[in-house]
Design an enzyme around this catalytic site. Structure first.
Site, PDB file in Angstrom:
ATOM      1  N   VAL A  62       0.835  -1.202   0.000  1.00 49.07           N
ATOM      2  CA  VAL A  62       0.000   0.000   0.000  1.00 49.07           C
ATOM      3  C   VAL A  62       0.870   1.253   0.000  1.00 49.07           C
ATOM      4  CG1 VAL A  62      -1.810  -1.217   1.277  1.00 49.07           C
ATOM      5  CG2 VAL A  62      -0.226   0.245   2.512  1.00 49.07           C
ATOM      6  N   CYS A  63       0.312   2.308  -0.588  1.00 50.81           N
ATOM      7  CA  CYS A  63       0.948   3.635  -0.566  1.00 50.81           C
ATOM      8  C   CYS A  63      -0.161   4.670  -0.518  1.00 50.81           C
ATOM      9  CB  CYS A  63       1.861   3.831  -1.778  1.00 50.81           C
ATOM     10  SG  CYS A  63       0.977   3.873  -3.359  1.00 50.81           S
ATOM     11  N   ALA A  64       0.170   5.911  -0.753  1.00 45.42           N
ATOM     12  CA  ALA A  64      -0.826   6.973  -0.610  1.00 45.42           C
ATOM     13  C   ALA A  64      -1.905   6.912  -1.688  1.00 45.42           C
ATOM     14  CB  ALA A  64      -0.144   8.337  -0.629  1.00 45.42           C
TER      15      ALA A  64
ATOM     16  N   MET B 253      -4.199   4.593  -0.001  1.00 48.16           N
ATOM     17  CA  MET B 253      -4.806   4.948   1.276  1.00 48.16           C
ATOM     18  C   MET B 253      -5.932   5.965   1.097  1.00 48.16           C
ATOM     19  SD  MET B 253      -3.507   3.122   3.711  1.00 48.16           S
ATOM     20  CE  MET B 253      -3.714   3.983   5.273  1.00 48.16           C
TER      21      MET B 253
END
Length: 378
Positions: free
Chosen positions: A72-74, A101
Site C-alpha cells: 500500500v501507498c498513498a 490509502m
C-alpha cells in the site's frame, strides 16, 4: 503468478472477516506512524518507497510464506511498482491496494445491526480507514441517515438496493473531523436535513432544528427516533433513541472512550456538560440500550460481525471514561490528557457551517488521517 489489484472493499471484507494478511506499507515513516491500516489478523511492515526503488531484496526475507501480501501507498502508483518487483523476484501473487490509502480512507462497509420491533432495519456504515460510523434506519419504503459522510453515493446506492427513499438526514452535532454529507444529500434527494440548533449558530444554510424531545417517524410502521440533548462534545450534541432499543450517541460516548470537549476551543466551558451527560443523563437511561457511536478509535472495538456497538450497562462497567468518579480528575483527564486534534479540524468545521466550499481533492486531503474525537484515542 502475477501482480493483482485489491479494492478497498475487498480489503474491508478481509479485515472484518479477520483473514490473515501481510501489508507492506511503502509510505514515509511519519505518514505511517500517524495513520495506517489496522486489523485483528494483519501483520504490517513499513519500508519507505525510496528505500525500495532500486532493489526490493531487503524486504524479501521478511515476507511470510503463507500469507497474502498487499503493498500500500498513498495513491497507488508506488505500491504498484514495488509489488511488481516482488512478483518478479519471488514468482508469487502480490497485491497492491487500488486507489491507495485515499481509497481506503473513503470506503464505507454496511453492516446490519438488527431488525426493529415494529418492522424495519438498522444498518451501520463502517468507515474502516477513518473510524467514522454512520447509520441508516429503514422502514416501509423510507430511510433516515444519521451522521452521513460526504461519500453520499454509498447511501444512495444502498437505499436503491433496499428500494427505499431517503427522507431524513440527521447530524447529531457539528462535526470537526470529517465533512458531513447530510446537507448535500438532503438537497439532492429532496429530504429534510436536521441539525441541533445550538451547533448551528454560524451556519449559512437552512436546516430543520433537531430539538430535545423531537420525534422523527420513518415509514408507516412508525419507527420513531427520539432526540435527546446531550451536550459535552459540542454544546448542541444530541443523542438519538431509536425504537427504544438503540442509543446513537454521536461523539459523546464511544465503546472504549468518551468524546473530547475541546474541538471548538471551549473545553473548560463544556467539560461540565460532558460529565452531566455521561454521569447523570445516560445513567438514567435503560442499561439494555445498545450504544451505537459515530466513531471508533481501535480495531479492538469491533465485534465479531464487524459492527461497533455495546450494551450501555456494560460500558458503565468497562469504559474508563465512565468511571472517573472524582470530578477534578475527570476535568483534568478531558482537558489536559488529550490526543492531537484532528487534521484540518477548523477548516472542516467551517466547511460543515457552509463557510468554506473546498473541491473534491481538497476535501480528501482535509480528512486524511485517523479519527481523533475521543479522549483516550490512539
Amino acid at each position: 503468478m502475477s501482480l493483482q489489484a485489491m479494492s478497498a472493499g475487498q480489503l474491508a471484507r478481509k479485515v472484518m472477516d479477520r483473514e490473515p494478511l501481510f501489508i507492506l506499507d511503502v509510505r514515509n515513516e511519519s505518514d505511517f506512524n500517524d495513520w495506517k491500516i489496522e486489523a485483528h489478523a494483519v501483520e504490517t511492515l513499513n519500508i519507505p518507497y525510496f528505500e525500495l526503488i532500486d532493489d526490493v531484496e531487503r524486504v524479501l526475507e521478511k515476507l511470510p510464506a503463507h500469507k497474502e501480501i498487499l503493498v500500500v501507498c498513498a495513491k497507488e502508483g508506488s505500491s504498484k511498482f514495488v509489488a511488481q518487483q516482488i512478483v518478479e523476484a519471488t514468482g508469487r501473487d502480490v497485491y497492491y491496494l487500488q486507489g491507495g490509502m485515499k481509497a481506503w480512507s473513503e470506503y464505507l462497509e454496511p453492516v446490519k445491526i438488527g431488525d426493529l420491533a415494529h418492522g424495519g432495519e438498522l444498518y451501520q456504515f463502517v468507515r474502516l480507514g477513518k473510524g467514522c460510523l454512520s447509520y441508516m434506519i429503514v422502514s416501509d419504503g423510507e430511510a433516515a441517515v444519521v451522521d452521513p459522510l460526504r461519500m453520499i453515493d454509498t447511501y444512495e446506492q444502498f437505499a436503491e438496493q433496499k428500494k427505499v427513499s431517503i427522507t431524513h438526514l440527521i447530524d447529531t452535532h457539528l462535526h470537526a473531523d470529517h465533512i458531513s454529507g447530510g446537507r448535500h444529500l438532503a438537497q439532492k434527494v429532496g429530504a429534510t436535513y436536521w441539525l441541533p440548533p445550538k451547533d448551528a449558530g454560524e451556519v449559512t444554510f437552512s436546516y430543520q432544528p433537531l430539538q430535545d424531545g423531537q420525534e422523527i417517524t420513518i415509514g408507516q410502521t412508525k419507527v420513531t427516533i427520539h432526540a435527546l440533548h446531550s451536550p459535552g462534545h459540542t454544546i448542541g450534541s444530541t443523542s438519538l433513541i431509536v425504537d427504544n432499543q438503540y442509543l446513537l450517541t454521536g461523539d459523546i460516548l464511544f465503546v472504549d472512550s468518551i468524546g473530547r470537549p475541546d474541538l471548538a476551543g471551549k473545553a473548560e466551558d463544556w467539560v461540565g456538560d460532558l460529565r452531566h451527560t455521561l454521569y447523570h443523563l445516560y445513567r438514567s437511561l435503560d442499561p439494555d440500550l445498545i450504544v451505537l457511536p459515530a466513531h471508533f478509535g481501535k480495531i479492538t472495538e469491533m465485534n465479531e460481525d464487524g459492527s461497533i456497538s455495546a450494551r450501555l450497562g456494560d460500558l458503565y462497567a468497562s469504559n474508563q471514561g465512565l468511571n472517573i468518579e472524582d470530578e477534578a480528575e475527570f476535568r483534568k483527564t478531558v482537558t489536559e490528557q488529550l490526543p492531537p486534534q484532528p487534521n484540518s479540524y477548523q477548516e472542516i468545521r467551517q466547511t460543515n457551517m457552509g463557510k468554506l466550499t473546498p473541491g473534491p481533492e481538497q476535501q480528501t486531503e482535509m480528512e486524511i488521517g485517523p479519527n481523533r474525537c475521543a479522549v483516550h484515542d490512539r
